[in-house]
Design an enzyme around this catalytic site. Structure first.
Site, mmCIF file in Angstrom:
data_model
loop_
_atom_site.group_PDB
_atom_site.id
_atom_site.type_symbol
_atom_site.label_atom_id
_atom_site.label_comp_id
_atom_site.label_asym_id
_atom_site.label_seq_id
_atom_site.Cartn_x
_atom_site.Cartn_y
_atom_site.Cartn_z
ATOM 1 N NE ARG A 118 1.647 -15.132 -20.881
ATOM 2 C CZ ARG A 118 1.825 -15.414 -22.167
ATOM 3 N NH1 ARG A 118 3.028 -15.312 -22.713
ATOM 4 N NH2 ARG A 118 0.815 -15.800 -22.900
ATOM 5 C CE LYS A 140 -1.172 -5.557 0.085
ATOM 6 N NZ LYS A 140 -2.117 -5.179 1.148
ATOM 7 C CD GLU A 182 -1.357 4.696 4.436
ATOM 8 O OE1 GLU A 182 -1.297 3.890 5.382
ATOM 9 O OE2 GLU A 182 -2.089 4.512 3.427
ATOM 10 C CE LYS A 224 4.124 -1.573 2.184
ATOM 11 N NZ LYS A 224 3.111 -0.863 1.431
ATOM 12 C CD GLU A 234 -2.909 -8.089 3.165
ATOM 13 O OE1 GLU A 234 -2.289 -7.150 2.637
ATOM 14 O OE2 GLU A 234 -4.129 -8.065 3.383
ATOM 15 N NE ARG A 238 1.988 -6.056 1.846
ATOM 16 C CZ ARG A 238 2.632 -5.845 0.733
ATOM 17 N NH1 ARG A 238 3.341 -6.803 0.196
ATOM 18 N NH2 ARG A 238 2.559 -4.679 0.115
ATOM 19 C CG ASN A 242 -4.617 -3.702 4.631
ATOM 20 O OD1 ASN A 242 -4.150 -2.864 3.870
ATOM 21 N ND2 ASN A 242 -4.611 -4.986 4.368
ATOM 22 C CG HIS A 245 -5.859 0.723 4.724
ATOM 23 N ND1 HIS A 245 -5.164 1.230 5.796
ATOM 24 C CD2 HIS A 245 -5.141 1.079 3.615
ATOM 25 C CE1 HIS A 245 -4.076 1.854 5.359
ATOM 26 N NE2 HIS A 245 -4.037 1.773 4.043
ATOM 27 C CG HIS A 249 -9.930 0.590 1.059
ATOM 28 N ND1 HIS A 249 -9.315 -0.627 0.974
ATOM 29 C CD2 HIS A 249 -8.949 1.508 0.896
ATOM 30 C CE1 HIS A 249 -8.015 -0.459 0.746
ATOM 31 N NE2 HIS A 249 -7.774 0.826 0.718
ATOM 32 C CG HIS A 262 -5.319 5.874 0.495
ATOM 33 N ND1 HIS A 262 -6.203 4.816 0.539
ATOM 34 C CD2 HIS A 262 -4.189 5.437 1.113
ATOM 35 C CE1 HIS A 262 -5.628 3.789 1.149
ATOM 36 N NE2 HIS A 262 -4.404 4.146 1.508
#
Ligand code: NAD
Ligand code: GLY
Length: 358
Positions: A118, A140, A182, A224, A234, A238, A242, A245, A249, A262
């Protein structure tokens, strides 16, 4: 050596940036929690940098897990290998997981840290430009699913980020370019002076000038860290991170993970976002051209793979974490340096953008 902080209250943590940081054992040791550590890395990075990390862990019970290299291994199977290693070595909930590598290792090891018993302590040692400017910061963590990129994951912050800029000396040129995508993203979404700086310092960055790289990493991390501190999970701004993205993606998933890097997919996605922003009347064509020119100079692709049709894009883009109640939301540019989250995207204009890139 600049040290920034991600201001998250009692989970505030430092980002150390500078040359030779992996050779400073006290730095890593000062951020360890407990007396057990698992270093998660891969077959490319281990021969280059694992010894330095092991040296820093003298006196701490530690093991290394060396995974196969590549985006195609950012999977639930590899995640399970991390859990198996932790259990085989009888690591308890006071252990620290240390990610040594690029964004693939950081995302996967971070997710393992979020889940194991956990949640256990987690440290990021990013060794790619992309990881130093983006993925190691902000918490993330995820693995990919065959149907969608980064679809299984958690928000889970590290205890610290240690970015040794010397590691970039061994990075292949193609990976350096991917990281620059990025970096350029920050200029486009919120930092026009940085975009201007990038225009004039791109050659120095491509030549791996240490001062220019340090400056770019620090400025990127500052951007960032500011966004993450304001919107960790987000719920709002935030999402600007993206930019490109959703298109990107789709390229990564559609082509098969690892075929396009990426950063390459994000670069092409940012061109598509800029094109759509121009169709909405938000960007002037000369501004779109400026974006294209900068990305091209950085060695990044501008056009999506011809194999993917507009229909493929629409199908793939429907599996995106920004989709809300079946509605696509896209990050676009109101102006250079001003990203926005577009809630209602005109389907006709989107199709025009997808068709225009072919
Ligand atoms: P990567 O982790 O695959 O690393 C790129 C390549 O460089 C790999 O082959 C790696 O083994 C090699 N490498 C790493 N360090 C090296 C070094 N110092 N010298 C030589 N080779 C080295 O790719 P990446 O671009 O670092 O990360 C991409 C991943 O990051 C994607 O999965 C993406 O989804 C994720 N990402 C996550 C976030 C986030 O916020 N968590 C943000 C951006 C990207
Ligand atoms: N790279 C996107 C984010 O960290 O939010």
């Amino acid at each position: 050596m600049p040290t920034l902080h991600v201001e998250l209250g009692d989970r505030r943590y430092p980002i150390h940036i500078g040359p030779g940081l992996l050779n400073q054992p006290d730095l890593l040791r000062s951020h360890l929690s407990g007396q057990q550590a698992l270093v998660v890395t891969n077959t490319t990075v281990a021969p280059l940098y694992l010894d330095r990390v092991r040296a820093a862990l003298t006196g701490v019970r530690h093991e290394a897990l060396i995974l196969p290299d590549g985006e195609s291994y950012k999977t639930l199977d590899m995640l399970n290998q991390v859990f198996t290693a932790l259990l085989n070595h009888r690591f308890d909930r006071h252990c620290t997981i240390i990610a040594l590598g690029g964004g693939v290792i950081g995302d996967l090891a971070g997710f393992a840290a979020a889940c194991y018993q956990r949640g256990v302590a987690f440290v990021q040692l990013p060794t790619t430009l992309l990881a130093q400017v983006d993925s190691s910061v902000g918490g993330k963590t995820a693995v990919n699913h065959p149907l969608g990129k980064n679809m299984i994951g958690a928000f889970y912050q590290p205890l610290c980020v240690i970015a040794d800029t010397d590691t970039l000396n061994t990075l292949p040129d193609r990976e350096l370019s991917a990281g620059l995508a990025e970096v350029i993203k920050y200029g486009l979404i919120r930092d026009l002076p940085f975009l201007d700086w990038l225009d004039s310092h791109l050659d120095a960055l491509l030549n791996r000038d240490p001062a220019a790289l340090s400056q770019a990493i620090e400025r990127s991390c500052r951007n960032k860290a500011g966004i993450v501190a304001a919107d960790e999970r987000e719920t709002g701004e935030r999402a600007l991170l993206n930019l490109g993205h959703t298109f990107g993606h789709a390229i990564e998933t559609g082509m098969g993970y690892g075929v396009w890097l990426h950063g390459e997919a994000v670069a092409t996605g940012m061109v598509m976002a800029a094109d759509l922003s121009a169709r909405l009347g938000w960007l002037h064509p000369a501004q779109v051209e400026r974006v294209r020119r900068l990305l091209a100079r950085a060695g990044l692709p501008l056009a999506p793979p011809p194999e993917l049709t507009p229909d493929d894009f629409l199908r793939l883009m429907a599996v995106d974490k920004k989709v809300q109640d079946g509605r696509l939301r896209l990050v676009l540019l109101r102006d250079l340096g001003l990203g926005v989250i577009a809630e209602q995207v005109d389907a006709r204009l989107l199709r025009e953008t997808l068709a225009a890139q072919r």
